[in-house]
Scaffold this motif. Structure first.
Motif, PDB file in Angstrom:
ATOM      1  N   VAL A 107       0.852  -1.184   0.000  1.00 50.38           N
ATOM      2  CA  VAL A 107       0.000   0.000   0.000  1.00 50.38           C
ATOM      3  C   VAL A 107       0.886   1.232   0.000  1.00 50.38           C
ATOM      4  CG1 VAL A 107      -1.632   1.349   1.361  1.00 50.38           C
ATOM      5  CG2 VAL A 107      -1.960  -1.113   1.122  1.00 50.38           C
ATOM      6  N   ARG A 108       0.579   2.153  -0.887  1.00 47.75           N
ATOM      7  CA  ARG A 108       1.297   3.427  -0.939  1.00 47.75           C
ATOM      8  C   ARG A 108       0.285   4.568  -0.912  1.00 47.75           C
ATOM      9  NH1 ARG A 108       4.470   0.339  -4.773  1.00 47.75           N
ATOM     10  NH2 ARG A 108       6.666   0.224  -4.129  1.00 47.75           N
ATOM     11  N   LEU A 109       0.656   5.648  -0.242  1.00 45.61           N
ATOM     12  CA  LEU A 109      -0.140   6.873  -0.202  1.00 45.61           C
ATOM     13  C   LEU A 109       0.815   8.051  -0.141  1.00 45.61           C
ATOM     14  CD1 LEU A 109      -2.680   8.686   0.290  1.00 45.61           C
ATOM     15  CD2 LEU A 109      -2.361   8.215   2.736  1.00 45.61           C
ATOM     16  N   SER A 110       0.544   9.054  -0.964  1.00 49.40           N
ATOM     17  CA  SER A 110       1.297  10.301  -0.916  1.00 49.40           C
ATOM     18  C   SER A 110       0.309  11.450  -0.809  1.00 49.40           C
ATOM     19  CB  SER A 110       2.162  10.464  -2.173  1.00 49.40           C
ATOM     20  OG  SER A 110       2.844  11.711  -2.162  1.00 49.40           O
ATOM     21  N   SER A 111       0.402  12.219   0.282  1.00 49.35           N
ATOM     22  CA  SER A 111      -0.446  13.390   0.474  1.00 49.35           C
ATOM     23  C   SER A 111       0.326  14.394   1.325  1.00 49.35           C
ATOM     24  CB  SER A 111      -1.773  13.022   1.149  1.00 49.35           C
ATOM     25  OG  SER A 111      -1.572  12.681   2.511  1.00 49.35           O
ATOM     26  N   ALA A 112      -0.231  15.584   1.484  1.00 50.60           N
ATOM     27  CA  ALA A 112       0.484  16.642   2.196  1.00 50.60           C
ATOM     28  C   ALA A 112       0.717  16.301   3.660  1.00 50.60           C
ATOM     29  CB  ALA A 112      -0.298  17.953   2.081  1.00 50.60           C
ATOM     30  N   GLY A 113      -0.255  15.668   4.317  1.00 48.23           N
ATOM     31  CA  GLY A 113      -0.137  15.421   5.744  1.00 48.23           C
ATOM     32  C   GLY A 113       0.102  13.989   6.139  1.00 48.23           C
ATOM     33  N   LEU A 114       0.108  13.082   5.164  1.00 47.55           N
ATOM     34  CA  LEU A 114       0.223  11.670   5.492  1.00 47.55           C
ATOM     35  C   LEU A 114       0.782  10.915   4.302  1.00 47.55           C
ATOM     36  CD1 LEU A 114      -0.311   9.198   7.261  1.00 47.55           C
ATOM     37  CD2 LEU A 114      -2.696   9.227   6.473  1.00 47.55           C
ATOM     38  N   SER A 115       1.873  10.197   4.525  1.00 41.44           N
ATOM     39  CA  SER A 115       2.464   9.366   3.471  1.00 41.44           C
ATOM     40  C   SER A 115       2.762   7.976   4.024  1.00 41.44           C
ATOM     41  CB  SER A 115       3.748   9.995   2.938  1.00 41.44           C
ATOM     42  OG  SER A 115       3.471  11.213   2.282  1.00 41.44           O
ATOM     43  N   GLU A 140       2.420  -9.515   9.274  1.00 41.75           N
ATOM     44  CA  GLU A 140       3.433  -8.584   9.735  1.00 41.75           C
ATOM     45  C   GLU A 140       3.425  -7.389   8.784  1.00 41.75           C
ATOM     46  OE1 GLU A 140       7.274 -10.241  10.159  1.00 41.75           O
ATOM     47  OE2 GLU A 140       6.661 -11.762  11.623  1.00 41.75           O
ATOM     48  N   VAL A 141       3.664  -6.202   9.326  1.00 43.34           N
ATOM     49  CA  VAL A 141       3.611  -4.979   8.523  1.00 43.34           C
ATOM     50  C   VAL A 141       4.923  -4.221   8.680  1.00 43.34           C
ATOM     51  CG1 VAL A 141       2.310  -2.887   8.011  1.00 43.34           C
ATOM     52  CG2 VAL A 141       1.118  -4.881   8.946  1.00 43.34           C
ATOM     53  N   ASN A 142       5.543  -3.896   7.549  1.00 45.00           N
ATOM     54  CA  ASN A 142       6.807  -3.173   7.549  1.00 45.00           C
ATOM     55  C   ASN A 142       6.804  -2.125   6.445  1.00 45.00           C
ATOM     56  OD1 ASN A 142       8.748  -4.714   9.507  1.00 45.00           O
ATOM     57  ND2 ASN A 142       7.734  -6.320   8.313  1.00 45.00           N
ATOM     58  N   GLY A 143       7.599  -1.075   6.634  1.00 48.24           N
ATOM     59  CA  GLY A 143       7.718  -0.049   5.598  1.00 48.24           C
ATOM     60  C   GLY A 143       8.095   1.276   6.198  1.00 48.24           C
ATOM     61  N   THR A 144       7.583   2.352   5.596  1.00 50.75           N
ATOM     62  CA  THR A 144       7.876   3.701   6.070  1.00 50.75           C
ATOM     63  C   THR A 144       6.591   4.500   6.211  1.00 50.75           C
ATOM     64  OG1 THR A 144       8.250   4.518   3.821  1.00 50.75           O
ATOM     65  CG2 THR A 144      10.169   3.727   5.042  1.00 50.75           C
ATOM     66  N   ILE A 145       6.596   5.427   7.164  1.00 52.91           N
ATOM     67  CA  ILE A 145       5.449   6.286   7.455  1.00 52.91           C
ATOM     68  C   ILE A 145       5.952   7.699   7.683  1.00 52.91           C
ATOM     69  CG2 ILE A 145       3.621   6.817   9.135  1.00 52.91           C
ATOM     70  CD1 ILE A 145       3.382   3.844   9.696  1.00 52.91           C
ATOM     71  N   GLU A 146       5.163   8.668   7.200  1.00 52.39           N
ATOM     72  CA  GLU A 146       5.425  10.064   7.515  1.00 52.39           C
ATOM     73  C   GLU A 146       4.101  10.729   7.861  1.00 52.39           C
ATOM     74  OE1 GLU A 146       7.465  14.134   5.679  1.00 52.39           O
ATOM     75  OE2 GLU A 146       7.572  12.238   4.567  1.00 52.39           O
ATOM     76  N   GLY A 147       4.005  11.241   9.080  1.00 45.95           N
ATOM     77  CA  GLY A 147       2.789  11.910   9.517  1.00 45.95           C
ATOM     78  C   GLY A 147       2.746  12.024  11.016  1.00 45.95           C
ATOM     79  N   LEU A 148       2.048  13.047  11.519  1.00 46.97           N
ATOM     80  CA  LEU A 148       1.887  13.290  12.952  1.00 46.97           C
ATOM     81  C   LEU A 148       3.229  13.405  13.665  1.00 46.97           C
ATOM     82  CD1 LEU A 148      -1.097  10.873  13.726  1.00 46.97           C
ATOM     83  CD2 LEU A 148      -1.180  13.343  13.394  1.00 46.97           C
ATOM     84  N   GLY A 149       4.224  13.954  12.979  1.00 49.63           N
ATOM     85  CA  GLY A 149       5.539  14.129  13.581  1.00 49.63           C
ATOM     86  C   GLY A 149       6.433  12.914  13.497  1.00 49.63           C
ATOM     87  N   PHE A 150       5.908  11.808  12.980  1.00 48.56           N
ATOM     88  CA  PHE A 150       6.710  10.594  12.813  1.00 48.56           C
ATOM     89  C   PHE A 150       7.205  10.525  11.374  1.00 48.56           C
ATOM     90  CE2 PHE A 150       7.358   6.196  11.622  1.00 48.56           C
ATOM     91  CZ  PHE A 150       8.031   5.663  12.708  1.00 48.56           C
ATOM     92  N   ARG A 151       8.465  10.172  11.220  1.00 50.19           N
ATOM     93  CA  ARG A 151       9.017   9.993   9.887  1.00 50.19           C
ATOM     94  C   ARG A 151      10.107   8.935   9.944  1.00 50.19           C
ATOM     95  NH1 ARG A 151      11.789  14.657   5.988  1.00 50.19           N
ATOM     96  NH2 ARG A 151      12.063  13.311   4.149  1.00 50.19           N
ATOM     97  N   GLY A 152       9.867   7.791   9.316  1.00 49.37           N
ATOM     98  CA  GLY A 152      10.892   6.764   9.333  1.00 49.37           C
ATOM     99  C   GLY A 152      10.326   5.382   9.157  1.00 49.37           C
ATOM    100  N   ALA A 153      11.133   4.398   9.539  1.00 47.57           N
ATOM    101  CA  ALA A 153      10.773   2.992   9.359  1.00 47.57           C
ATOM    102  C   ALA A 153       9.706   2.581  10.363  1.00 47.57           C
ATOM    103  CB  ALA A 153      12.007   2.120   9.514  1.00 47.57           C
ATOM    104  N   PHE A 154       8.834   1.699   9.917  1.00 49.17           N
ATOM    105  CA  PHE A 154       7.757   1.177  10.772  1.00 49.17           C
ATOM    106  C   PHE A 154       7.833  -0.342  10.770  1.00 49.17           C
ATOM    107  CE2 PHE A 154       3.612  -0.742  11.338  1.00 49.17           C
ATOM    108  CZ  PHE A 154       3.140  -0.115  12.489  1.00 49.17           C
TER     109      PHE A 154
END
Length: 298
Positions: A107-115, A140-154
């Motif tokens: 799953v991929r999402l790109s938006s101003a406040g949530l990626s 199991e879920v792995n990848g990257t997240i950017e939003g709510l002040g979090f940015r990095g690996a998940f």
């Protein structure tokens, strides 16, 4: 790959692909993906609902924190996606892709406040429902997240599901819950609130093991007004309390103006033997939902 198919229809890898639409106005094809970190501090979900007879799609993506903050993309007027389930709406682009049927989904999402750029990899097997064409996949879920002040690996866990057929959001009330305990046990239960006892879809995955159907599942929920406060999931030999940590609700309005509320929440799971964990729960509330049986029949 272990497939537990409780239904009369044969579940195959081809079901990971698109299905031929029925002619009913409320026919839809739905893809859900949820996730939560092992410490319950970050989680979210994505849903893509295809409504070919309405000539549009619903796209939802929500990210929440353990202290209740939320970022979201909610679009009920999205164009029907093209190949690869690619969706482009006002201020966002997204996709849902299954490169390995029953094995992994991206799953991929790109938006101003949530990626988001996340992969769901199957852990334990695939569970096909008995009463409707639908299956659930603990992952199991792995990848990257950017939003709510979090940015990095998940890294975390979650569940994805895929369903198709008529879904009337404005007439049927239900509970759905999926979580993972700290020792690796995964739990899932679903109950439509019809006031009658039926063989509800439920399963358990032991630590490092394979998915197994659970019979005689039931659930009961306590509310404060419209807000769910606690649900008890009754698996044979193991009652588990589920308490919301952070809500990510959606309001649904029909073509006729009927309104349904869909409170979904990242939750803490507390088994009666002391084990704890995290997951997601939803308590769907169509018009008149208070009249539905939120407790199992006695």
């Amino acid at each position: 790959m272990r497939i537990v198919n409780m239904g009369d229809w044969p579940l195959s890898q081809e079901d990971e692909q698109a299905h031929k639409p029925g002619g009913e106005p409320l026919w839809n094809e739905s893809h859900y993906f949820d996730f939560v970190s092992e410490d319950g501090e970050l989680g979210g979900y994505v849903r893509l609902g295809l409504y070919p007879n309405w000539k549009r799609a619903w796209y939802w993506a929500c990210l929440v924190t353990g202290d209740g903050r939320r970022a979201e993309v909610i679009d009920h007027e999205a164009p029907l996606p093209g190949p690869g389930l690619v969706v482009a709406g006002d201020g966002y682009t997204a996709s849902c892709h299954t490169p390995e049927p029953f094995g992994s989904a991206r799953v991929r999402l790109s938006s101003a406040g949530l990626s988001l750029d996340l992969e769901w990899r199957t852990s334990g097997g695939v569970y096909g429902y008995a009463l409707t064409p639908r299956y659930e996949v603990p992952c199991e879920v792995n990848g990257t997240i950017e939003g709510l002040g979090f940015r990095g690996a998940f890294h975390g866990h979650g569940e994805r599901d895929h369903s198709w057929g008529v879904r009337d959001w404005w007439s049927i009330s239900w509970l759905w819950s999926s979580g993972r305990l700290a020792d690796g046990t995964q739990l899932h239960g679903m109950q439509a609130n019809l006031g009658v006892a039926l063989p509800w879809p439920a399963f358990r995955v032991p630590p490092g093991g394979e998915l197994e159907h659970v019979a005689d599942f039931s659930a009961a929920t306590e509310f404060d007004g419209d807000r769910p406060v606690e649900t008890v999931l009754r698996f044979p030999g193991l009652a588990t309390r589920v308490r919301p940590l952070a809500f990510a609700p959606v309001t649904l309005t029909s073509a006729e103006g009927a309104v349904a509320e869909f409170p979904r929440a990242m939750c803490r799971f507390e088994a009666e033997d002391g084990r704890t964990g995290y997951g997601w729960t939803e308590w769907h509330q169509p018009p008149g939902w208070q009249e539905h049986g939120w407790r199992p029949p006695t």
